[in-house]
Every structure is written in structure tokens, then in C-alpha cells.
Write a protein that holds these residues in place. Structure first.
Motif, PDB file in Angstrom:
ATOM      1  N   UNK A 105       0.814  -1.214   0.000  1.00  0.00           N
ATOM      2  CA  UNK A 105       0.000   0.000   0.000  1.00  0.00           C
ATOM      3  C   UNK A 105       0.846   1.262   0.000  1.00  0.00           C
ATOM      4  N   UNK A 106       1.995   1.239   0.673  1.00  0.00           N
ATOM      5  CA  UNK A 106       2.874   2.416   0.693  1.00  0.00           C
ATOM      6  C   UNK A 106       3.377   2.719  -0.715  1.00  0.00           C
ATOM      7  N   UNK A 107       3.769   1.680  -1.452  1.00  0.00           N
ATOM      8  CA  UNK A 107       4.202   1.867  -2.832  1.00  0.00           C
ATOM      9  C   UNK A 107       3.036   2.334  -3.695  1.00  0.00           C
ATOM     10  N   UNK A 108       1.847   1.790  -3.430  1.00  0.00           N
ATOM     11  CA  UNK A 108       0.662   2.205  -4.171  1.00  0.00           C
ATOM     12  C   UNK A 108       0.330   3.665  -3.957  1.00  0.00           C
ATOM     13  N   UNK A 109       0.521   4.153  -2.728  1.00  0.00           N
ATOM     14  CA  UNK A 109       0.262   5.564  -2.438  1.00  0.00           C
ATOM     15  C   UNK A 109       1.203   6.456  -3.228  1.00  0.00           C
ATOM     16  N   UNK A 110       2.484   6.084  -3.319  1.00  0.00           N
ATOM     17  CA  UNK A 110       3.449   6.866  -4.089  1.00  0.00           C
ATOM     18  C   UNK A 110       3.041   6.907  -5.562  1.00  0.00           C
ATOM     19  N   UNK A 111       2.643   5.768  -6.103  1.00  0.00           N
ATOM     20  CA  UNK A 111       2.193   5.715  -7.492  1.00  0.00           C
ATOM     21  C   UNK A 111       0.948   6.578  -7.697  1.00  0.00           C
ATOM     22  N   UNK A 112       0.042   6.548  -6.728  1.00  0.00           N
ATOM     23  CA  UNK A 112      -1.150   7.402  -6.798  1.00  0.00           C
ATOM     24  C   UNK A 112      -0.752   8.881  -6.858  1.00  0.00           C
ATOM     25  N   UNK A 113       0.163   9.297  -5.996  1.00  0.00           N
ATOM     26  CA  UNK A 113       0.584  10.696  -5.951  1.00  0.00           C
ATOM     27  C   UNK A 113       1.268  11.129  -7.242  1.00  0.00           C
ATOM     28  N   UNK A 114       1.944  10.186  -7.909  1.00  0.00           N
ATOM     29  CA  UNK A 114       2.651  10.501  -9.143  1.00  0.00           C
ATOM     30  C   UNK A 114       1.744  10.504 -10.366  1.00  0.00           C
ATOM     31  N   UNK A 115       0.560   9.924 -10.251  1.00  0.00           N
ATOM     32  CA  UNK A 115      -0.322   9.798 -11.411  1.00  0.00           C
ATOM     33  C   UNK A 115      -1.720  10.334 -11.122  1.00  0.00           C
ATOM     34  N   UNK A 116      -2.543   9.532 -10.485  1.00  0.00           N
ATOM     35  CA  UNK A 116      -3.942   9.899 -10.236  1.00  0.00           C
ATOM     36  C   UNK A 116      -4.065  11.202  -9.443  1.00  0.00           C
ATOM     37  N   UNK A 117      -3.145  11.372  -8.468  1.00  0.00           N
ATOM     38  CA  UNK A 117      -3.225  12.527  -7.577  1.00  0.00           C
ATOM     39  C   UNK A 117      -2.974  13.859  -8.249  1.00  0.00           C
ATOM     40  N   UNK A 118      -2.472  13.853  -9.486  1.00  0.00           N
ATOM     41  CA  UNK A 118      -2.285  15.111 -10.211  1.00  0.00           C
ATOM     42  C   UNK A 118      -3.626  15.772 -10.507  1.00  0.00           C
ATOM     43  N   UNK A 119      -4.685  14.944 -10.626  1.00  0.00           N
ATOM     44  CA  UNK A 119      -6.002  15.481 -10.975  1.00  0.00           C
ATOM     45  C   UNK A 119      -7.116  15.097 -10.008  1.00  0.00           C
ATOM     46  N   UNK A 120      -6.873  14.107  -9.140  1.00  0.00           N
ATOM     47  CA  UNK A 120      -7.925  13.626  -8.244  1.00  0.00           C
ATOM     48  C   UNK A 120      -7.483  13.727  -6.786  1.00  0.00           C
ATOM     49  N   UNK A 121      -8.475  13.724  -5.901  1.00  0.00           N
ATOM     50  CA  UNK A 121      -8.208  13.637  -4.470  1.00  0.00           C
ATOM     51  C   UNK A 121      -8.708  12.289  -3.956  1.00  0.00           C
ATOM     52  N   UNK A 122      -7.946  11.714  -3.036  1.00  0.00           N
ATOM     53  CA  UNK A 122      -8.323  10.477  -2.351  1.00  0.00           C
ATOM     54  C   UNK A 122      -7.837  10.576  -0.924  1.00  0.00           C
ATOM     55  N   UNK A 123      -8.734  10.426   0.037  1.00  0.00           N
ATOM     56  CA  UNK A 123      -8.409  10.571   1.464  1.00  0.00           C
ATOM     57  C   UNK A 123      -7.794  11.950   1.745  1.00  0.00           C
ATOM     58  N   UNK A 124      -8.247  12.988   0.996  1.00  0.00           N
ATOM     59  CA  UNK A 124      -7.761  14.349   1.200  1.00  0.00           C
ATOM     60  C   UNK A 124      -6.432  14.650   0.551  1.00  0.00           C
ATOM     61  N   UNK A 125      -5.856  13.705  -0.177  1.00  0.00           N
ATOM     62  CA  UNK A 125      -4.541  13.864  -0.799  1.00  0.00           C
ATOM     63  C   UNK A 125      -4.716  13.996  -2.304  1.00  0.00           C
ATOM     64  N   UNK A 126      -4.108  15.020  -2.915  1.00  0.00           N
ATOM     65  CA  UNK A 126      -4.186  15.197  -4.354  1.00  0.00           C
ATOM     66  C   UNK A 126      -4.741  16.548  -4.732  1.00  0.00           C
ATOM     67  N   UNK A 127      -5.145  16.695  -5.996  1.00  0.00           N
ATOM     68  CA  UNK A 127      -5.618  17.970  -6.530  1.00  0.00           C
ATOM     69  C   UNK A 127      -7.063  17.867  -7.004  1.00  0.00           C
ATOM     70  N   UNK A 128      -7.833  18.907  -6.737  1.00  0.00           N
ATOM     71  CA  UNK A 128      -9.261  18.932  -7.077  1.00  0.00           C
ATOM     72  C   UNK A 128      -9.447  19.426  -8.501  1.00  0.00           C
ATOM     73  N   UNK A 129      -9.054  18.588  -9.467  1.00  0.00           N
ATOM     74  CA  UNK A 129      -9.257  18.885 -10.885  1.00  0.00           C
ATOM     75  C   UNK A 129     -10.398  18.010 -11.411  1.00  0.00           C
ATOM     76  N   UNK A 130     -10.218  16.695 -11.354  1.00  0.00           N
ATOM     77  CA  UNK A 130     -11.269  15.748 -11.719  1.00  0.00           C
ATOM     78  C   UNK A 130     -12.090  15.359 -10.502  1.00  0.00           C
ATOM     79  N   UNK A 131     -12.960  14.363 -10.647  1.00  0.00           N
ATOM     80  CA  UNK A 131     -13.824  13.937  -9.541  1.00  0.00           C
ATOM     81  C   UNK A 131     -13.030  13.448  -8.326  1.00  0.00           C
ATOM     82  N   UNK A 132     -13.570  13.698  -7.129  1.00  0.00           N
ATOM     83  CA  UNK A 132     -12.975  13.182  -5.900  1.00  0.00           C
ATOM     84  C   UNK A 132     -13.212  11.672  -5.847  1.00  0.00           C
ATOM     85  N   UNK A 133     -12.153  10.914  -5.626  1.00  0.00           N
ATOM     86  CA  UNK A 133     -12.255   9.457  -5.650  1.00  0.00           C
ATOM     87  C   UNK A 133     -12.700   8.846  -4.331  1.00  0.00           C
TER      88      UNK A 133
END
Length: 338
Positions: free
Chosen positions: A45-73
Motif C-alpha cells: 500500500x505504501x508503494x501504491x500511495x506513491x504511485x497514486x501521488x505521481x499519477x492519479x493525484x495530479x487530478x484527483x483527491x483520495x483521502x484528502x490527498x491530491x488535486x481537485x481537478x477531476x472527480x474526488x475518488x
């Protein structure tokens, strides 16, 4: 047959509906096979979180982490693998009207693009991946084109190794970013570990309607812990339901909960021992298309004594577009001592 008028109306109300990719079924089958229960148990999960921040998190938020561009996940149906794969592998199949790519050609020869979040008489307020915001003056715009494509790129998984795909999906499907998603055994019941099932809670009283458990396996857009939920139906605006919340020992507790959403579910105020734990607009459980879970909702931190506490649910006036049946479903409560 396609109807141009119907397509235009759908685009105005829902967004753009495109044909599925030719190889979508083959690609989906590949990843369903990769993302087996056995593989997900080994996910990092720790590795998955890093991958999320490098990809999905550029446009989405999950658990308050990321950017509010696309839908909140956080409240999406990400626990459902079919739903997740459909959105990742074929992001252009259905594009919500608020998430279509806008391309502005400016009078000075430059081109800018992004999602338009709002506009007034003078300015388009747009946002780009990474959360970068820009104000595009209407007086400087030579032309604006709204493309029938998503800002979300295709081929997200293609850039990852199989192990990275497993790690990322495990993080995306995790109920809290810390707990691995648990797959149901063959022919068994899927459950979230360490939670209080809604259908197991004692009902202390109600002013209207009926309360029972409701099996949820026939609804395929989400999954419910224990394949069931506590269901309150046939009640009216202003009615109250009171549920017992047992606490074993005194302490500070974080409360989170998951409810059910559908076109005929209502809007509610929730109180714990008299303290309101929902926002000023209440908890709106309306969902237009399918019966789904809400994702984990924050019920706040509370100092609780050992013993039985009261969780009260009051029906507010429904969402104006909802079918006004005011139904309420509680999948589970998570009560974590801090």
C-alpha cells in the motif's frame, strides 16, 4: 440508431458518451486476471500511495490527498473492480459535462487548455493537471473548443509493471489508505475487517417507517460489507431513527461510516449523543443512476464513555431531483480508538 437530438441533450445534461474502445474487453480481462485476490494480498500500500501521488493525484483527491481537478475518488465506487477498470482503461467512454477538455485559442496566437470550473462575464476560470489554476480573459479569446475527450489520459497502466498495477489498485480500493481491500472467498461473504456492521446494530426507536436488514448482492455497481446493510424505509420528512452504538471502554474515538446511495434515498442529519456529525447541508444520499455505497464518510472525533451511545438519524427535505422515498441505508460504522 443514434439520434442527434438525444445525443445533444445527453451532452448538455450528462456529458459525452463515446463508443467503447475496440480492445476494451480484452484489456479488461487481462487486468481482472492480474488483480486476483491472491495478488492483492501481497500488495504494498505504501508503494501504491506513491504511485497514486505521481499519477492519479495530479487530478484527483483520495483521502484528502491530491488535486481537485477531476472527480474526488474518496466517495466513488472504486471498491468495485469493474467500475475502476472501466474508468482507467477507457476514460473517454463517458465524460461528465464538467470534465471535458476546453481548448482556447487566444488572439495573441497562444493556446491554453484545461477544465473550466466556473466563468463570469469577463473570465473563464480553468484548472490544469497538478491543480494549476488560470484565468482566461474572454476578451483575449479568439475561439473556444470543447473536445469530446477526457483530460484523463489513456494507457495509465501501460507505463507500470504488473506489480505496480497491483500496488496502485490496492491503494485505490483501500477503504482508508491503510487497510488492504479484502476479497470475498469463493461463494463467501466480503467483509471489511474491524467494523460494526450496520445490520447488526440495535434499533432503540423510530418515529415512522420500518427498519430491517437488506441483502445487497443484486446491486453490482458497489459492494457492501457483509453483503448487507441496515435499511430504513417508508418514513417521512421529520421522522427519526435511533440506533445504539456500543463502546467497550472510555477514550477518544474517530468515527467513520459508509451509507448507501440511490435515486430514491434521502437527505439526513446524523447526531451522536445529540451532537451533529453531518455538515450544514446534511448528508445527501441521492445518486442518479445506480445503487452504490457512499465511500467512507467522516463522523469526527469524540470523547466517549464505556457503554451504549445513541446515533440518531433525522430525515430532512430530499434532494429536489430525487425520487422522494427518503430511504436510508447504513453499511457499517468504523470506531477507532485514538
Amino acid at each position: 440508431m443514434r439520434d442527434a437530438k438525444v445525443d445533444a441533450l445527453l451532452a448538455q445534461v450528462v456529458g459525452v458518451v463515446n463508443a467503447s474502445k475496440a480492445d476494451f474487453a480484452k484489456s479488461k480481462a487481462k487486468y481482472v486476471d492480474l488483480l486476483s485476490a491472491k495478488a492483492m494480498k501481497k500488495a504494498d500500500l505504501a508503494a501504491g500511495k506513491v504511485l497514486y501521488q505521481q499519477s492519479c493525484g495530479l487530478c484527483h483527491q483520495l483521502f484528502g490527498d491530491g488535486n481537485a481537478v477531476g472527480p474526488n475518488l474518496t466517495g466513488s465506487n472504486r471498491a468495485n473492480l469493474d467500475y475502476l477498470l472501466e474508468n482507467v482503461l477507457d476514460p473517454n467512454a463517458l465524460i461528465g459535462k464538467d470534465y471535458q477538455l476546453n481548448v482556447f485559442k487566444l488572439k495573441n496566437g497562444n493556446t491554453v487548455s484545461g477544465l473550466v470550473q466556473s466563468e463570469d462575464a469577463q473570465v473563464f476560470n480553468a484548472v490544469m493537471p497538478g491543480g494549476v489554476k488560470l484565468a482566461v480573459a474572454k476578451a483575449e479569446v479568439a475561439s473556444r473548443e470543447i473536445l469530446p475527450v477526457s483530460l484523463m489520459p489513456e494507457g495509465l497502466f501501460d507505463a507500470l509493471t504488473p506489480a505496480q498495477v497491483v500496488d496502485l489498485v490496492a491503494y485505490l480500493q483501500s477503504p482508508d489508505g491503510k487497510t488492504k481491500p479484502v476479497a470475498a472467498p469463493e461463494g463467501g461473504v466480503w467483509r471489511v475487517d474491524g467494523v460494526v456492521e450496520g445490520e447488526s446494530l440495535k434499533v432503540l426507536g423510530k418515529t415512522g417507517g420500518r427498519v430491517s436488514n437488506q441483502p445487497m448482492t443484486k446491486f453490482k455497481a458497489s459492494r457492501w460489507s457483509g453483503n448487507d446493510h441496515l435499511w430504513w424505509a417508508d418514513a417521512k420528512t421529520g421522522d427519526n431513527l435511533t440506533i445504539a452504538l456500543p463502546i467497550k471502554e472510555q477514550g477518544t474515538y474517530q468515527l467513520t461510516f459508509v451509507c448507501t446511495k440511490a435515486h430514491d434515498y434521502g437527505r439526513f442529519e446524523l447526531r451522536l449523543d445529540g451532537k451533529v456529525i453531518t455538515g450544514p447541508q446534511g448528508l445527501d444520499l441521492y445518486n442518479a443512476k445506480e445503487v452504490v455505497t457512499s465511500g467512507e464518510l467522516d463522523g469526527g472525533r469524540h470523547e466517549l464513555a464505556a457503554g451504549e451511545h445513541k446515533l440518531e438519524v433525522r430525515i430532512l427535505s430530499p434532494n429536489p431531483v430525487a425520487t422522494p422515498r427518503n430511504m436510508f441505508g447504513l453499511d457499517f460504522l468504523k470506531v477507532e480508538k485514538k
